[in-house]
Design an enzyme around this catalytic site. Structure first.
Site, PDB file in Angstrom:
ATOM      1  N   GLU A   1     -51.224   9.100  35.593  1.00  0.00           N
ATOM      2  CA  GLU A   1     -50.793   8.520  34.317  1.00  0.00           C
ATOM      3  C   GLU A   1     -49.586   7.608  34.463  1.00  0.00           C
ATOM      4  OE1 GLU A   1     -48.526  12.486  34.538  1.00  0.00           O
ATOM      5  OE2 GLU A   1     -50.339  11.559  35.350  1.00  0.00           O
TER       6      GLU A   1
ATOM      7  N   GLY B   1     -33.925  -1.926  10.168  1.00  0.00           N
ATOM      8  CA  GLY B   1     -34.354  -3.281  10.492  1.00  0.00           C
ATOM      9  C   GLY B   1     -34.966  -3.381  11.864  1.00  0.00           C
ATOM     10  N   GLY B   2     -34.911  -2.280  12.633  1.00  0.00           N
ATOM     11  CA  GLY B   2     -35.578  -2.236  13.928  1.00  0.00           C
ATOM     12  C   GLY B   2     -37.080  -2.095  13.741  1.00  0.00           C
ATOM     13  N   VAL B   3     -37.816  -2.166  14.839  1.00  0.00           N
ATOM     14  CA  VAL B   3     -39.278  -2.124  14.767  1.00  0.00           C
ATOM     15  C   VAL B   3     -39.765  -0.827  14.135  1.00  0.00           C
ATOM     16  CG1 VAL B   3     -41.423  -2.261  16.085  1.00  0.00           C
ATOM     17  CG2 VAL B   3     -39.425  -3.560  16.843  1.00  0.00           C
ATOM     18  N   ASP B   4     -39.249   0.298  14.618  1.00  0.00           N
ATOM     19  CA  ASP B   4     -39.763   1.596  14.187  1.00  0.00           C
ATOM     20  C   ASP B   4     -39.549   1.843  12.701  1.00  0.00           C
ATOM     21  OD1 ASP B   4     -40.212   1.809  16.891  1.00  0.00           O
ATOM     22  OD2 ASP B   4     -38.467   3.079  17.264  1.00  0.00           O
TER      23      ASP B   4
ATOM     24  N   CYS C   1     -51.198  17.809  38.946  1.00  0.00           N
ATOM     25  CA  CYS C   1     -50.013  18.416  39.569  1.00  0.00           C
ATOM     26  C   CYS C   1     -49.950  19.921  39.265  1.00  0.00           C
ATOM     27  CB  CYS C   1     -48.755  17.674  39.121  1.00  0.00           C
ATOM     28  SG  CYS C   1     -47.351  17.902  40.224  1.00  0.00           S
TER      29      CYS C   1
ATOM     30  N   HIS D   1     -49.689  11.879  40.128  1.00  0.00           N
ATOM     31  CA  HIS D   1     -49.637  11.571  38.691  1.00  0.00           C
ATOM     32  C   HIS D   1     -50.347  10.246  38.402  1.00  0.00           C
ATOM     33  CE1 HIS D   1     -46.970  14.752  37.145  1.00  0.00           C
ATOM     34  NE2 HIS D   1     -46.477  14.746  38.367  1.00  0.00           N
TER      35      HIS D   1
ATOM     36  N   SER E   1     -38.867  -0.285  10.403  1.00  0.00           N
ATOM     37  CA  SER E   1     -39.545  -1.315   9.607  1.00  0.00           C
ATOM     38  C   SER E   1     -41.009  -0.965   9.399  1.00  0.00           C
ATOM     39  CB  SER E   1     -39.442  -2.680  10.296  1.00  0.00           C
ATOM     40  OG  SER E   1     -38.101  -3.086  10.409  1.00  0.00           O
TER      41      SER E   1
END
EC number: 6.3.5.2
Length: 512
Positions: free
Chosen positions: A173, A226-229, A84, A171, A231
Protein backbone atom coordinates in the site's frame (compact mmCIF):
# COMPACT_ATOMS: atom_id res chain seq x y z
CA UNK A 1 -23.21 3.21 3.56
CA UNK A 2 -25.66 1.58 1.17
CA UNK A 3 -24.21 -1.50 -0.45
CA UNK A 4 -24.74 -0.61 -4.10
CA UNK A 5 -21.16 -1.66 -4.76
CA UNK A 6 -18.64 -4.35 -3.90
CA UNK A 7 -16.78 -3.85 -0.63
CA UNK A 8 -13.40 -4.90 0.75
CA UNK A 9 -13.05 -4.85 4.55
CA UNK A 10 -9.69 -3.85 6.06
CA UNK A 11 -9.02 -4.95 9.66
CA UNK A 12 -6.90 -2.53 11.69
CA UNK A 13 -4.04 -4.13 13.59
CA UNK A 14 -2.31 -0.83 14.28
CA UNK A 15 -0.20 -0.01 11.24
CA UNK A 16 0.26 3.69 10.52
CA UNK A 17 -0.31 2.70 6.89
CA UNK A 18 -3.66 0.95 7.41
CA UNK A 19 -5.70 3.84 6.01
CA UNK A 20 -3.64 3.69 2.83
CA UNK A 21 -4.89 0.19 2.09
CA UNK A 22 -8.50 1.38 1.97
CA UNK A 23 -7.37 4.43 -0.02
CA UNK A 24 -5.63 2.37 -2.68
CA UNK A 25 -8.70 0.15 -3.12
CA UNK A 26 -10.98 3.17 -3.53
CA UNK A 27 -8.66 4.43 -6.26
CA UNK A 28 -9.66 1.31 -8.19
CA UNK A 29 -13.37 2.23 -7.95
CA UNK A 30 -14.09 -0.35 -5.25
CA UNK A 31 -15.41 0.72 -1.85
CA UNK A 32 -13.33 -0.16 1.20
CA UNK A 33 -13.91 0.35 4.91
CA UNK A 34 -11.48 0.13 7.83
CA UNK A 35 -12.70 -1.70 10.94
CA UNK A 36 -11.10 -2.56 14.30
CA UNK A 37 -9.53 -6.00 14.61
CA UNK A 38 -12.12 -6.78 17.31
CA UNK A 39 -14.98 -6.93 14.79
CA UNK A 40 -16.79 -10.28 14.86
CA UNK A 41 -17.19 -12.74 12.03
CA UNK A 42 -20.96 -12.26 12.23
CA UNK A 43 -20.61 -8.49 11.82
CA UNK A 44 -18.40 -8.98 8.78
CA UNK A 45 -20.81 -11.52 7.32
CA UNK A 46 -23.66 -8.99 7.64
CA UNK A 47 -21.65 -6.50 5.56
CA UNK A 48 -21.34 -9.03 2.73
CA UNK A 49 -17.81 -8.02 1.66
CA UNK A 50 -16.01 -9.64 -1.26
CA UNK A 51 -12.78 -10.00 0.69
CA UNK A 52 -10.82 -9.08 3.83
CA UNK A 53 -7.39 -7.53 4.30
CA UNK A 54 -5.46 -7.77 7.58
CA UNK A 55 -3.29 -4.66 8.03
CA UNK A 56 0.20 -4.54 9.46
CA UNK A 57 0.91 -3.50 13.04
CA UNK A 58 3.69 -2.73 15.54
CA UNK A 59 3.10 -5.78 17.78
CA UNK A 60 4.57 -9.29 17.74
CA UNK A 61 2.05 -12.10 17.33
CA UNK A 62 3.83 -14.06 20.06
CA UNK A 63 4.28 -11.06 22.39
CA UNK A 64 2.30 -9.90 25.39
CA UNK A 65 -0.62 -7.76 24.28
CA UNK A 66 -0.60 -9.20 20.76
CA UNK A 67 -3.67 -8.27 18.76
CA UNK A 68 -5.87 -11.05 17.43
CA UNK A 69 -9.10 -11.36 15.49
CA UNK A 70 -12.22 -13.48 15.78
CA UNK A 71 -10.94 -16.87 14.59
CA UNK A 72 -14.30 -17.57 12.95
CA UNK A 73 -13.33 -14.98 10.33
CA UNK A 74 -11.12 -17.66 8.79
CA UNK A 75 -14.21 -19.88 8.46
CA UNK A 76 -16.27 -17.37 6.44
CA UNK A 77 -14.85 -18.68 3.19
CA UNK A 78 -13.85 -15.17 2.10
CA UNK A 79 -10.50 -14.37 0.45
CA UNK A 80 -8.06 -12.99 3.05
CA UNK A 81 -4.90 -11.00 2.35
CA UNK A 82 -2.51 -10.54 5.29
CA UNK A 83 0.02 -7.69 5.15
CA UNK A 84 3.11 -7.85 7.41
CA UNK A 85 1.60 -8.45 10.89
CA UNK A 86 -1.50 -9.72 9.08
CA UNK A 87 0.57 -12.39 7.35
CA UNK A 88 2.19 -13.37 10.64
CA UNK A 89 -1.22 -13.62 12.33
CA UNK A 90 -2.46 -15.86 9.53
CA UNK A 91 0.69 -17.98 9.85
CA UNK A 92 0.20 -18.39 13.60
CA UNK A 93 -3.49 -19.28 13.21
CA UNK A 94 -2.78 -22.05 10.71
CA UNK A 95 0.12 -23.54 12.69
CA UNK A 96 3.13 -21.95 11.02
CA UNK A 97 6.11 -20.40 12.79
CA UNK A 98 6.88 -16.70 13.45
CA UNK A 99 10.15 -15.55 15.05
CA UNK A 100 12.04 -12.35 15.72
CA UNK A 101 14.32 -11.41 12.83
CA UNK A 102 18.08 -11.21 13.41
CA UNK A 103 18.02 -7.81 11.75
CA UNK A 104 14.96 -5.60 11.56
CA UNK A 105 14.19 -4.69 7.98
CA UNK A 106 13.06 -1.12 7.25
CA UNK A 107 13.13 0.47 3.82
CA UNK A 108 13.38 -0.69 0.24
CA UNK A 109 14.17 -4.30 -0.67
CA UNK A 110 14.25 -6.32 -3.89
CA UNK A 111 11.50 -8.94 -4.02
CA UNK A 112 11.94 -12.10 -6.11
CA UNK A 113 8.74 -13.89 -7.17
CA UNK A 114 9.17 -17.67 -6.85
CA UNK A 115 5.57 -18.76 -7.44
CA UNK A 116 3.18 -16.82 -9.67
CA UNK A 117 0.02 -17.06 -7.60
CA UNK A 118 -2.96 -14.89 -8.55
CA UNK A 119 -1.46 -12.15 -6.38
CA UNK A 120 1.58 -11.82 -8.68
CA UNK A 121 -0.19 -12.31 -12.02
CA UNK A 122 1.44 -10.22 -14.79
CA UNK A 123 3.97 -8.71 -12.37
CA UNK A 124 7.77 -8.77 -12.92
CA UNK A 125 9.81 -11.52 -11.28
CA UNK A 126 11.90 -8.88 -9.49
CA UNK A 127 10.47 -5.67 -8.00
CA UNK A 128 11.27 -3.09 -5.33
CA UNK A 129 9.07 -3.28 -2.22
CA UNK A 130 8.86 -1.42 1.10
CA UNK A 131 9.72 -3.48 4.19
CA UNK A 132 8.96 -2.48 7.79
CA UNK A 133 9.13 -5.43 10.17
CA UNK A 134 11.01 -6.92 13.10
CA UNK A 135 9.55 -10.45 12.91
CA UNK A 136 9.65 -13.11 10.20
CA UNK A 137 7.63 -16.13 9.12
CA UNK A 138 10.18 -18.94 9.43
CA UNK A 139 7.86 -21.91 8.97
CA UNK A 140 4.97 -22.17 6.52
CA UNK A 141 1.56 -23.38 7.69
CA UNK A 142 0.35 -26.62 6.13
CA UNK A 143 -1.09 -26.10 2.64
CA UNK A 144 0.83 -22.85 2.00
CA UNK A 145 3.64 -22.28 -0.49
CA UNK A 146 6.32 -19.59 -0.76
CA UNK A 147 5.35 -16.98 -3.35
CA UNK A 148 8.25 -14.55 -2.96
CA UNK A 149 11.57 -13.99 -1.19
CA UNK A 150 14.00 -11.16 -0.50
CA UNK A 151 17.62 -11.13 0.61
CA UNK A 152 16.73 -10.80 4.31
CA UNK A 153 13.32 -12.48 4.18
CA UNK A 154 13.15 -16.08 2.86
CA UNK A 155 9.33 -16.06 3.11
CA UNK A 156 8.36 -12.59 1.89
CA UNK A 157 5.11 -13.84 0.37
CA UNK A 158 2.99 -16.97 0.77
CA UNK A 159 -0.35 -18.36 -0.36
CA UNK A 160 -2.88 -21.14 -0.06
CA UNK A 161 -4.76 -20.65 -3.31
CA UNK A 162 -7.22 -23.45 -2.59
CA UNK A 163 -8.54 -21.39 0.34
CA UNK A 164 -7.85 -17.96 -1.24
CA UNK A 165 -5.44 -17.03 1.56
CA UNK A 166 -2.49 -14.76 0.80
CA UNK A 167 0.21 -13.03 2.83
CA UNK A 168 3.10 -10.64 2.19
CA UNK A 169 5.81 -9.42 4.56
CA UNK A 170 6.15 -6.07 2.78
CA UNK A 171 3.78 -3.10 2.43
CA UNK A 172 2.20 -2.93 -1.06
CA UNK A 173 0.00 0.00 0.00
CA UNK A 174 3.03 2.30 0.38
CA UNK A 175 4.03 3.96 -2.88
CA UNK A 176 7.68 2.98 -2.40
CA UNK A 177 6.55 -0.55 -3.38
CA UNK A 178 6.79 -0.02 -7.14
CA UNK A 179 4.15 -2.62 -8.12
CA UNK A 180 2.18 -2.48 -4.87
CA UNK A 181 -0.93 -1.05 -6.51
CA UNK A 182 -0.94 -3.82 -9.11
CA UNK A 183 -0.57 -6.45 -6.42
CA UNK A 184 -3.52 -5.07 -4.42
CA UNK A 185 -5.49 -4.86 -7.68
CA UNK A 186 -4.78 -8.53 -8.29
CA UNK A 187 -6.28 -9.35 -4.90
CA UNK A 188 -9.30 -7.07 -5.30
CA UNK A 189 -10.20 -8.03 -8.88
CA UNK A 190 -8.35 -11.27 -9.59
CA UNK A 191 -8.92 -13.05 -6.29
CA UNK A 192 -12.06 -11.39 -4.88
CA UNK A 193 -13.77 -10.79 -8.22
CA UNK A 194 -14.80 -7.20 -7.43
CA UNK A 195 -16.31 -4.86 -10.00
CA UNK A 196 -15.79 -1.10 -10.17
CA UNK A 197 -18.80 0.81 -8.88
CA UNK A 198 -17.79 3.31 -6.20
CA UNK A 199 -17.08 6.96 -6.96
CA UNK A 200 -17.48 10.44 -5.50
CA UNK A 201 -21.03 10.79 -6.83
CA UNK A 202 -21.98 7.78 -4.68
CA UNK A 203 -20.29 9.38 -1.69
CA UNK A 204 -22.11 12.71 -2.10
CA UNK A 205 -25.50 11.03 -2.48
CA UNK A 206 -25.04 8.86 0.59
CA UNK A 207 -23.40 11.57 2.71
CA UNK A 208 -26.13 14.14 2.01
CA UNK A 209 -28.72 11.61 3.11
CA UNK A 210 -26.66 10.74 6.20
CA UNK A 211 -26.27 14.42 7.17
CA UNK A 212 -30.01 15.03 6.84
CA UNK A 213 -30.81 11.93 8.91
CA UNK A 214 -28.27 12.85 11.60
CA UNK A 215 -29.18 16.53 11.88
CA UNK A 216 -32.93 16.36 11.33
CA UNK A 217 -34.41 19.79 12.02
CA UNK A 218 -31.56 20.80 14.33
CA UNK A 219 -28.85 23.36 13.61
CA UNK A 220 -25.16 22.99 12.82
CA UNK A 221 -22.16 25.21 13.48
CA UNK A 222 -19.25 24.85 11.09
CA UNK A 223 -15.67 25.73 11.94
CA UNK A 224 -14.83 27.59 8.73
CA UNK A 225 -11.19 28.46 8.12
CA UNK A 226 -11.18 28.87 4.34
CA UNK A 227 -8.93 25.85 3.90
CA UNK A 228 -9.89 22.97 1.61
CA UNK A 229 -11.30 20.70 4.31
CA UNK A 230 -13.53 23.16 6.15
CA UNK A 231 -14.66 24.71 2.85
CA UNK A 232 -15.80 21.36 1.48
CA UNK A 233 -17.50 20.50 4.78
CA UNK A 234 -19.36 23.81 4.76
CA UNK A 235 -20.54 23.49 1.16
CA UNK A 236 -21.52 19.82 1.59
CA UNK A 237 -23.53 20.49 4.76
CA UNK A 238 -25.07 23.65 3.29
CA UNK A 239 -26.15 21.58 0.28
CA UNK A 240 -27.76 19.08 2.66
CA UNK A 241 -29.53 21.37 5.14
CA UNK A 242 -29.29 24.93 3.79
CA UNK A 243 -29.91 27.68 6.35
CA UNK A 244 -29.78 25.22 9.26
CA UNK A 245 -26.01 25.73 8.93
CA UNK A 246 -24.21 28.68 10.52
CA UNK A 247 -20.51 29.07 9.80
CA UNK A 248 -18.24 30.64 12.37
CA UNK A 249 -14.94 31.96 11.13
CA UNK A 250 -12.46 32.49 13.95
CA UNK A 251 -9.62 34.85 13.11
CA UNK A 252 -7.12 33.66 15.70
CA UNK A 253 -4.30 35.75 14.29
CA UNK A 254 -2.48 32.66 13.03
CA UNK A 255 -3.70 32.82 9.44
CA UNK A 256 -1.82 33.35 6.18
CA UNK A 257 -1.57 36.76 4.54
CA UNK A 258 -4.92 38.01 3.21
CA UNK A 259 -6.75 34.88 4.33
CA UNK A 260 -9.25 36.42 6.74
CA UNK A 261 -10.54 38.86 4.12
CA UNK A 262 -10.70 36.13 1.47
CA UNK A 263 -12.79 33.79 3.61
CA UNK A 264 -15.50 36.37 4.22
CA UNK A 265 -15.67 37.37 0.56
CA UNK A 266 -15.83 33.81 -0.78
CA UNK A 267 -18.34 32.24 1.58
CA UNK A 268 -20.50 35.10 2.80
CA UNK A 269 -20.79 36.82 -0.57
CA UNK A 270 -20.02 34.00 -3.02
CA UNK A 271 -21.88 31.06 -1.49
CA UNK A 272 -24.49 33.13 0.37
CA UNK A 273 -23.83 31.35 3.65
CA UNK A 274 -24.46 32.69 7.10
CA UNK A 275 -20.90 33.40 8.26
CA UNK A 276 -20.08 35.01 11.62
CA UNK A 277 -16.54 36.42 11.92
CA UNK A 278 -14.95 36.38 15.37
CA UNK A 279 -11.84 38.47 16.01
CA UNK A 280 -10.01 36.44 18.67
CA UNK A 281 -6.39 37.33 17.94
CA UNK A 282 -5.65 38.89 21.32
CA UNK A 283 -7.35 36.03 23.16
CA UNK A 284 -5.23 33.36 21.43
CA UNK A 285 -1.96 35.26 21.78
CA UNK A 286 -2.51 35.74 25.52
CA UNK A 287 -3.10 32.00 25.97
CA UNK A 288 -0.01 31.11 23.93
CA UNK A 289 2.34 33.56 25.65
CA UNK A 290 5.44 31.77 26.95
CA UNK A 291 4.36 28.36 25.59
CA UNK A 292 7.11 26.53 23.68
CA UNK A 293 6.04 22.87 23.61
CA UNK A 294 4.36 22.00 20.27
CA UNK A 295 1.87 19.56 21.77
CA UNK A 296 0.84 22.12 24.38
CA UNK A 297 0.41 24.75 21.66
CA UNK A 298 -1.83 22.41 19.67
CA UNK A 299 -3.95 21.63 22.74
CA UNK A 300 -4.28 25.29 23.69
CA UNK A 301 -5.29 26.29 20.17
CA UNK A 302 -7.74 23.38 19.93
CA UNK A 303 -9.28 24.15 23.31
CA UNK A 304 -9.49 27.87 22.68
CA UNK A 305 -11.16 27.24 19.33
CA UNK A 306 -13.91 25.26 21.03
CA UNK A 307 -14.29 27.82 23.83
CA UNK A 308 -14.74 30.56 21.23
CA UNK A 309 -17.39 28.40 19.60
CA UNK A 310 -19.05 27.92 22.97
CA UNK A 311 -19.12 31.68 23.48
CA UNK A 312 -20.62 32.26 20.03
CA UNK A 313 -23.08 29.37 20.34
CA UNK A 314 -24.42 30.81 23.57
CA UNK A 315 -25.46 33.87 21.57
CA UNK A 316 -27.27 31.69 19.02
CA UNK A 317 -30.40 29.61 19.42
CA UNK A 318 -30.48 25.80 19.38
CA UNK A 319 -27.06 24.91 17.98
CA UNK A 320 -26.57 21.17 18.50
CA UNK A 321 -23.83 20.06 16.13
CA UNK A 322 -20.27 21.19 15.42
CA UNK A 323 -18.98 20.33 11.94
CA UNK A 324 -15.27 19.64 11.47
CA UNK A 325 -13.11 18.84 8.47
CA UNK A 326 -11.48 15.81 10.07
CA UNK A 327 -9.91 13.50 7.46
CA UNK A 328 -8.80 9.87 7.56
CA UNK A 329 -5.18 11.02 7.81
CA UNK A 330 -6.00 13.23 10.81
CA UNK A 331 -7.31 10.24 12.72
CA UNK A 332 -4.46 7.87 11.91
CA UNK A 333 -1.80 10.48 12.80
CA UNK A 334 -3.41 11.03 16.19
CA UNK A 335 -3.46 7.31 16.92
CA UNK A 336 -6.44 4.98 17.17
CA UNK A 337 -7.08 2.16 19.61
CA UNK A 338 -4.26 0.29 17.87
CA UNK A 339 -2.12 2.84 16.04
CA UNK A 340 0.76 4.42 17.94
CA UNK A 341 0.42 8.20 18.24
CA UNK A 342 2.70 10.37 16.09
CA UNK A 343 1.29 13.77 17.03
CA UNK A 344 -2.06 14.94 18.33
CA UNK A 345 -4.03 16.40 15.44
CA UNK A 346 -5.78 19.76 15.51
CA UNK A 347 -9.13 18.22 14.54
CA UNK A 348 -8.81 15.33 16.99
CA UNK A 349 -6.83 16.48 20.03
CA UNK A 350 -7.58 19.39 22.30
CA UNK A 351 -11.33 18.90 22.55
CA UNK A 352 -12.57 19.52 26.11
CA UNK A 353 -14.60 16.78 27.78
CA UNK A 354 -17.47 19.16 28.55
CA UNK A 355 -17.81 20.30 24.93
CA UNK A 356 -21.44 21.25 24.39
CA UNK A 357 -21.67 20.11 20.76
CA UNK A 358 -22.08 16.76 19.08
CA UNK A 359 -19.45 16.36 16.38
CA UNK A 360 -20.36 15.84 12.75
CA UNK A 361 -17.38 14.91 10.56
CA UNK A 362 -18.56 14.05 7.03
CA UNK A 363 -15.03 13.83 5.59
CA UNK A 364 -13.53 11.47 8.16
CA UNK A 365 -13.47 8.56 5.71
CA UNK A 366 -11.73 10.55 2.97
CA UNK A 367 -8.14 11.40 2.11
CA UNK A 368 -7.02 14.85 1.00
CA UNK A 369 -7.01 14.07 -2.72
CA UNK A 370 -10.53 12.63 -2.41
CA UNK A 371 -11.65 15.83 -0.66
CA UNK A 372 -10.38 17.86 -3.62
CA UNK A 373 -12.36 15.64 -6.01
CA UNK A 374 -15.41 16.05 -3.77
CA UNK A 375 -14.95 19.83 -3.76
CA UNK A 376 -14.86 19.93 -7.55
CA UNK A 377 -17.98 17.74 -7.74
CA UNK A 378 -19.73 20.22 -5.42
CA UNK A 379 -18.84 23.13 -7.70
CA UNK A 380 -16.30 24.80 -5.42
CA UNK A 381 -13.87 27.04 -7.40
CA UNK A 382 -10.40 25.65 -8.20
CA UNK A 383 -8.63 28.36 -6.19
CA UNK A 384 -10.24 26.90 -3.06
CA UNK A 385 -10.17 23.22 -4.02
CA UNK A 386 -6.45 23.41 -4.82
CA UNK A 387 -5.57 25.67 -1.91
CA UNK A 388 -2.56 24.59 0.11
CA UNK A 389 -3.26 22.24 3.04
CA UNK A 390 -3.23 24.38 6.17
CA UNK A 391 -3.35 22.99 9.72
CA UNK A 392 -5.97 24.12 12.24
CA UNK A 393 -3.32 25.66 14.53
CA UNK A 394 -2.24 27.69 11.50
CA UNK A 395 1.07 29.51 11.64
CA UNK A 396 1.18 28.65 15.33
CA UNK A 397 2.95 25.38 14.52
CA UNK A 398 5.13 26.96 11.84
CA UNK A 399 6.70 29.22 14.43
CA UNK A 400 8.77 26.73 16.41
CA UNK A 401 8.83 27.46 20.11
CA UNK A 402 7.12 30.51 21.61
CA UNK A 403 4.87 32.51 19.29
CA UNK A 404 5.38 36.28 19.10
CA UNK A 405 3.90 38.91 16.80
CA UNK A 406 7.32 39.50 15.22
CA UNK A 407 7.83 35.79 14.46
CA UNK A 408 4.30 35.45 13.07
CA UNK A 409 4.92 38.37 10.73
CA UNK A 410 8.14 36.77 9.46
CA UNK A 411 6.39 33.48 8.68
CA UNK A 412 3.33 35.21 7.19
CA UNK A 413 5.36 37.42 4.83
CA UNK A 414 7.88 34.76 3.83
CA UNK A 415 5.09 32.25 3.18
CA UNK A 416 3.29 34.75 0.94
CA UNK A 417 6.46 35.21 -1.12
CA UNK A 418 6.98 31.45 -1.40
CA UNK A 419 3.39 30.88 -2.56
CA UNK A 420 3.59 33.73 -5.07
CA UNK A 421 6.80 32.42 -6.67
CA UNK A 422 5.63 28.79 -6.76
CA UNK A 423 2.46 29.87 -8.59
CA UNK A 424 4.48 32.07 -10.98
CA UNK A 425 6.70 29.08 -11.79
CA UNK A 426 3.62 26.94 -12.53
CA UNK A 427 4.52 24.45 -9.79
CA UNK A 428 1.49 24.92 -7.56
CA UNK A 429 -0.32 21.82 -8.91
CA UNK A 430 2.83 19.68 -8.94
CA UNK A 431 3.81 20.29 -5.32
CA UNK A 432 1.38 18.84 -2.78
CA UNK A 433 2.26 21.25 0.03
CA UNK A 434 4.73 24.10 0.45
CA UNK A 435 5.24 26.60 3.26
CA UNK A 436 7.82 28.42 5.33
CA UNK A 437 8.64 27.78 8.97
CA UNK A 438 10.65 29.66 11.56
CA UNK A 439 12.88 27.33 13.59
CA UNK A 440 13.74 30.11 16.04
CA UNK A 441 17.49 29.98 15.47
CA UNK A 442 19.54 33.04 14.59
CA UNK A 443 22.79 33.22 12.69
CA UNK A 444 25.41 35.76 11.71
CA UNK A 445 25.12 37.48 8.33
CA UNK A 446 26.35 40.52 6.42
CA UNK A 447 23.95 43.00 4.84
CA UNK A 448 25.11 46.35 3.46
CA UNK A 449 28.60 45.93 4.96
CA UNK A 450 27.06 45.52 8.39
CA UNK A 451 27.03 42.44 10.57
CA UNK A 452 23.57 41.01 11.25
CA UNK A 453 22.34 38.44 13.72
CA UNK A 454 18.90 37.48 12.45
CA UNK A 455 16.47 34.61 11.93
CA UNK A 456 16.71 31.64 9.59
CA UNK A 457 13.60 30.76 7.56
CA UNK A 458 13.04 27.15 6.53
CA UNK A 459 11.25 26.24 3.31
CA UNK A 460 9.30 22.97 3.23
CA UNK A 461 7.86 21.60 -0.03
CA UNK A 462 6.72 18.03 -0.59
CA UNK A 463 5.13 15.85 -3.24
CA UNK A 464 2.47 13.41 -2.07
CA UNK A 465 -0.85 11.85 -2.98
CA UNK A 466 -2.57 11.72 0.39
CA UNK A 467 -0.19 13.05 3.04
CA UNK A 468 0.50 9.62 4.55
CA UNK A 469 3.91 9.45 2.87
CA UNK A 470 5.70 12.32 1.14
CA UNK A 471 8.93 13.11 -0.67
CA UNK A 472 10.69 16.48 -0.69
CA UNK A 473 9.97 18.44 -3.86
CA UNK A 474 12.76 19.05 -6.37
CA UNK A 475 12.09 22.75 -6.92
CA UNK A 476 14.35 24.14 -9.70
CA UNK A 477 17.38 25.99 -8.33
CA UNK A 478 16.55 29.22 -10.12
CA UNK A 479 13.10 29.28 -8.49
CA UNK A 480 14.59 28.60 -5.06
CA UNK A 481 17.10 31.38 -5.67
CA UNK A 482 14.32 33.89 -6.47
CA UNK A 483 12.43 32.86 -3.35
CA UNK A 484 15.54 33.14 -1.18
CA UNK A 485 16.56 36.56 -2.53
CA UNK A 486 13.06 37.96 -2.13
CA UNK A 487 12.57 36.72 1.43
CA UNK A 488 15.95 38.02 2.63
CA UNK A 489 15.36 41.40 0.96
CA UNK A 490 11.67 41.89 1.70
CA UNK A 491 11.15 40.31 5.13
CA UNK A 492 12.66 42.07 8.12
CA UNK A 493 14.97 40.23 10.53
CA UNK A 494 15.81 37.35 8.15
CA UNK A 495 19.34 36.73 6.83
CA UNK A 496 19.38 33.03 5.95
CA UNK A 497 17.16 30.55 4.06
CA UNK A 498 17.36 26.74 4.33
CA UNK A 499 15.51 24.07 2.32
CA UNK A 500 14.15 20.93 4.00
CA UNK A 501 15.20 17.80 2.05
CA UNK A 502 13.63 15.19 4.35
CA UNK A 503 10.93 12.75 3.28
CA UNK A 504 7.99 11.45 5.35
CA UNK A 505 8.83 9.14 7.01
CA UNK A 506 11.10 9.75 8.90
CA UNK A 507 9.95 13.39 9.23
CA UNK A 508 6.37 14.64 9.32
CA UNK A 509 5.34 17.28 6.78
CA UNK A 510 4.85 20.03 9.36
CA UNK A 511 7.80 20.90 11.58
CA UNK A 512 5.74 20.82 14.77
Amino acid sequence: MKKQHDTIIVLDFGSQYNQLIARRIREFGVYSELHPHTITAEEIKAMNPKGIIFSGGPNSVYGEGALHCDEKIFELGLPIFGICYGMQLMTQHFGGKVERANHREYGKAVLKVENESKLYANLPEEQVVWMSHGDLVTGLPEGFVVDATSESCPIAGMSNEEKNLYGVQFHPEVRHSEHGNDLIKNFVFGVCGCSEGWNMENFIEVELEKIRETVGDKKVLCALSGGVDSSVVAVLIHKAIGDQLTCIFVDHGLLRKGEAEGVMKTFSEGFHMNVIKVDAQERFMNKLKGVEDPEQKRKIIGNEFIYVFDDEASKLQGMDFLAQGTLYTDIVESGTATAQTIKSHHNVGGLPEDMQFKLIEPLNTLFKDEVRVLGSELGIPDEIVWRQPFPGPGLGIRVLGEITEEKLEIVRESDAILREEIIKAGLDREIWQYFTALPGMRSVGVMGDERTYDYTVGIRAVTSIDGMTADWARIPWDVLEKISVRIVNEVKHVNRIVYDVTSKPPATIEWE
